[in-house]
Design an enzyme around this catalytic site. Structure first.
Site, mmCIF file in Angstrom:
data_model
loop_
_atom_site.group_PDB
_atom_site.id
_atom_site.type_symbol
_atom_site.label_atom_id
_atom_site.label_comp_id
_atom_site.label_asym_id
_atom_site.label_seq_id
_atom_site.Cartn_x
_atom_site.Cartn_y
_atom_site.Cartn_z
ATOM 1 C CD GLN A 22 -12.876 -1.640 -1.008
ATOM 2 O OE1 GLN A 22 -12.081 -1.564 -0.076
ATOM 3 N NE2 GLN A 22 -14.094 -2.133 -0.851
ATOM 4 N NE ARG A 29 -3.842 0.594 1.932
ATOM 5 C CZ ARG A 29 -5.074 0.672 2.434
ATOM 6 N NH1 ARG A 29 -5.315 1.457 3.470
ATOM 7 N NH2 ARG A 29 -6.055 -0.004 1.910
ATOM 8 C CG ASP A 52 -13.452 6.408 -1.160
ATOM 9 O OD1 ASP A 52 -13.393 6.316 0.080
ATOM 10 O OD2 ASP A 52 -12.436 6.352 -1.896
ATOM 11 N NE ARG A 98 -10.277 -5.138 0.277
ATOM 12 C CZ ARG A 98 -9.502 -4.173 0.767
ATOM 13 N NH1 ARG A 98 -10.038 -3.147 1.379
ATOM 14 N NH2 ARG A 98 -8.191 -4.184 0.576
ATOM 15 C CB CYS A 158 -14.075 1.373 -0.200
ATOM 16 S SG CYS A 158 -13.646 3.105 -0.006
ATOM 17 C CG HIS A 199 -8.393 0.255 -2.894
ATOM 18 N ND1 HIS A 199 -7.642 -0.865 -2.560
ATOM 19 C CD2 HIS A 199 -9.024 0.628 -1.745
ATOM 20 C CE1 HIS A 199 -7.810 -1.138 -1.274
ATOM 21 N NE2 HIS A 199 -8.638 -0.244 -0.756
HETATM 22 N N1 NVA Z 1 -9.882 6.751 -1.515
HETATM 23 C C1 NVA Z 1 -9.527 6.343 -0.175
HETATM 24 C C2 NVA Z 1 -9.763 4.885 0.017
HETATM 25 C C3 NVA Z 1 -9.471 4.360 1.391
HETATM 26 C C4 NVA Z 1 -9.663 2.888 1.512
HETATM 27 C C5 NVA Z 1 -8.071 6.706 0.100
HETATM 28 O O1 NVA Z 1 -7.227 6.509 -0.780
HETATM 29 O O2 NVA Z 1 -7.794 7.200 1.192
HETATM 30 N N1 CP Z 2 -11.216 -0.072 2.338
HETATM 31 C C1 CP Z 2 -9.953 -0.118 2.795
HETATM 32 O O1 CP Z 2 -8.986 -0.351 2.058
HETATM 33 O O2 CP Z 2 -9.848 0.080 4.144
HETATM 34 P P1 CP Z 2 -8.501 0.273 4.961
HETATM 35 O O3 CP Z 2 -7.910 1.600 4.562
HETATM 36 O O4 CP Z 2 -8.931 0.234 6.397
HETATM 37 O O5 CP Z 2 -7.568 -0.859 4.615
#
Ligand code: NVA
Ligand code: CP
Length: 306
Positions: A131, A101, A223, A291, A263, A128
């Protein structure tokens, strides 16, 4: 199937459908997979916070008999300037897959080139994809086959939106993305999703009117308005996003049987109301659970074990 999973576009439409079917089996018959990853170690590296991804990947690996190693970017030498290439080369000598990540998609691509084991994108600023697998499985479980369904995404044209555009298009869905002007998904992704949709019988619509976008939708999805790394823009964004809030008015505009997804993490009262996320149309907890099942299926496929 390609060696890495950096984008939903790494899967052909058939591979995507097969992977979702495998995830369904992994979920319904977990006992069949308890030793499937025996002897496999998976490094999970987080350069951004996570609740779902971290825990769902860790438990997916453990419940299939594998060994997860969860690492934060800061505690690795990566945080002190060791390159991502060298980190990938070294980890490849210890583990069988690397899940990352991070911020720029390019970092994942560099890692994938340097590593000799599969690399998985567990969120970048661009996509993502893990997801999206859970999202599509959740729609199938609650509403049946994806082809022909309309999924309306409301809010920021971000990483989650990009993966949904690609995954929805590959599944023959109509994906409507309603954003404030200036916050559309990036044109390169929209063009690619349109290309895929032209082949699959799906459709892509980028619009700016949330009510029109919600009208007749089978799935409403939203989101956060400011993603991780965009915290400094949060106040400015909060001025332009409120009409895209997923509230009862938009649920009422959609299909009577509309499915509500997010998400997570959610900011109740901002991009979604408490009433809607806790309401009868919401499947967000199933979505979060999925997930784990989809990522287990993904790793099994990348390892050639299922
Ligand atoms: N769009 C959000 C998704 C979090 C799971 C982010 O990147 O923070
Ligand atoms: N939806 C998602 O990726 O959640 P986290 O940021 O908690 O991993």
């Amino acid at each position: 199937m390609r060696r890495h999973f950096l984008s939903v576009d790494d899967l052909s439409p058939t591979e995507l459908a097969d992977l979702l079917a495998l995830a369904g089996r992994v979920k319904s018959e977990p006992g069949d997979y308890t030793t499937a990853m025996a002897g496999k170690a998976v490094a999970l590296i987080f350069e951004k916070p996570s609740t779902r991804t971290r825990v769902s990947f860790e438990i997916a690996v453990v419940s299939a008999g594998g060994h997860p190693v969860v690492l934060s970017g800061q505690e690795l030498q990566l945080g002190r300037g060791e390159t991502i290439e060298d980190t990938g080369r070294v980890l490849s000598r210890y583990v069988d897959a690397i899940v990352l990540r991070t911020f720029e998609q390019e970092r994942l691509e560099i890692l994938a080139r340097a590593a000799s084991v599969p690399v998985v994108n567990s969120l970048s600023d661009f996509e993502h994809p893990c997801q999206c697998l859970a999202d599509l499985l959740t729609v199938i479980e609650h509403r049946g086959p994806l082809a022909g369904k309309t999924l309306t995404y409301l809010g920021d044209g971000n990483n989650v939106a990009h993966s949904l555009l690609l995954g929805g298009a590959k599944s023959g869905m109509r994906v409507r993305c309603a954003t404030p002007p200036g916050f559309e998904p990036i044109p390169q992704v929209v063009r690619r999703a349109e290309e895929i949709a032209a082949e699959s019988g799906g459709a892509i619509e980028i619009v700016h009117d949330p009510v029109e976008a919600a009208t007749g939708a089978d799935v409403l999805y939203t989101d956060v308005w400011a993603s991780m790394g965009q915290e400094a823009e949060a106040d400015e964004r909060a001025l332009v996003f409120p009409i895209f809030q997923l509230n009862q008015k938009l649920v009422d505009a959609a299909d009577d049987d509309v499915l509500v997804l997010h998400c997570l993490p959610a900011h109740r009262g901002q991009e979604i109301t408490g009433e809607v996320i806790d309401g009868p149309h919401s499947a967000v907890w199933d979505q979060a659970e999925n997930r784990m099942h989809t990522q287990k299926a993904l790793l099994l496929r990348l390892f050639g074990l299922a």
